[in-house]
Design an enzyme around this catalytic site. Structure first.
Site, PDB file in Angstrom:
ATOM      1  CB  CYS A  14      -0.899  -0.022   1.235  1.00 48.12           C
ATOM      2  SG  CYS A  14      -2.031   1.369   1.358  1.00 48.12           S
ATOM      3  CG  HIS A  51      -5.855  -2.828  -0.364  1.00 47.73           C
ATOM      4  ND1 HIS A  51      -4.829  -3.438   0.308  1.00 47.73           N
ATOM      5  CD2 HIS A  51      -5.594  -1.494  -0.324  1.00 47.73           C
ATOM      6  CE1 HIS A  51      -3.980  -2.518   0.749  1.00 47.73           C
ATOM      7  NE2 HIS A  51      -4.422  -1.326   0.370  1.00 47.73           N
ATOM      8  CD  GLU A  52      -7.522   0.703  -2.641  1.00 45.64           C
ATOM      9  OE1 GLU A  52      -7.443   1.523  -1.689  1.00 45.64           O
ATOM     10  OE2 GLU A  52      -6.512   0.158  -3.129  1.00 45.64           O
ATOM     11  CG  HIS A 106      -7.357   2.080   2.475  1.00 45.31           C
ATOM     12  ND1 HIS A 106      -6.472   2.640   3.358  1.00 45.31           N
ATOM     13  CD2 HIS A 106      -6.599   1.400   1.586  1.00 45.31           C
ATOM     14  CE1 HIS A 106      -5.237   2.326   3.026  1.00 45.31           C
ATOM     15  NE2 HIS A 106      -5.278   1.556   1.938  1.00 45.31           N
TER      16      HIS A 106
END
Length: 136
Positions: free
Chosen positions: A85, A126-127, A130
């Site tokens: 990242c 993954h996002e 976040h």
């Protein structure tokens, strides 16, 4: 506008707020910042540019996409992945899903559903992490 990458862990651990049509300029900055880092990055969430909104941008097999308020509504085929990242140093292992169905809003804030597989599914997960304040 290309924005600086946020590396503040306290900020990144905050759950992001829902995006609204007023956030379209943030999405444009997010996409431009992602494209500027295309040599080493395939996806970004708005908190990575210092804005705590549920907006993600990613490279979907050669096409850049922006999703507002994404939410995984169905998943299957778990596996272990190793990811890096821009906001963090090094790589980390995490559990991901091979197939995901996502509810999101497009640039006109119309509700959409789409199923993604493979690398695109992994990037989206993954996002979305976040957006949830989850740092792997």
């Amino acid at each position: 506008m290309i924005r600086d990458i946020c590396k503040d862990l306290l900020f990144l651990r905050r759950k992001s707020e829902l995006a609204t049509p007023d956030d379209l300029p943030i999405a444009a900055d997010l996409l431009e910042t992602l494209m500027a880092h295309a040599d080493g990055c395939v996806g970004m969430a708005a908190n990575m540019i210092g804005v705590s909104k549920r907006i993600i941008a990613f490279d979907d097999e050669g096409t850049y996409r922006v999703l507002f308020n994404p939410e995984i509504v169905k998943k299957s085929g778990s596996y272990e992945a190793e990811e890096g990242c821009l906001s963090l140093s090094g790589t980390r292992k995490t559990k991901r899903w091979k197939n995901i169905k996502v509810k999101y809003q497009d640039e006109q804030f119309r509700e959409r559903f789409k199923t993604w597989t493979g690398l695109s599914a992994q990037i989206i997960q993954h996002e979305i992490d976040h957006c949830e304040g989850i740092i792997i």
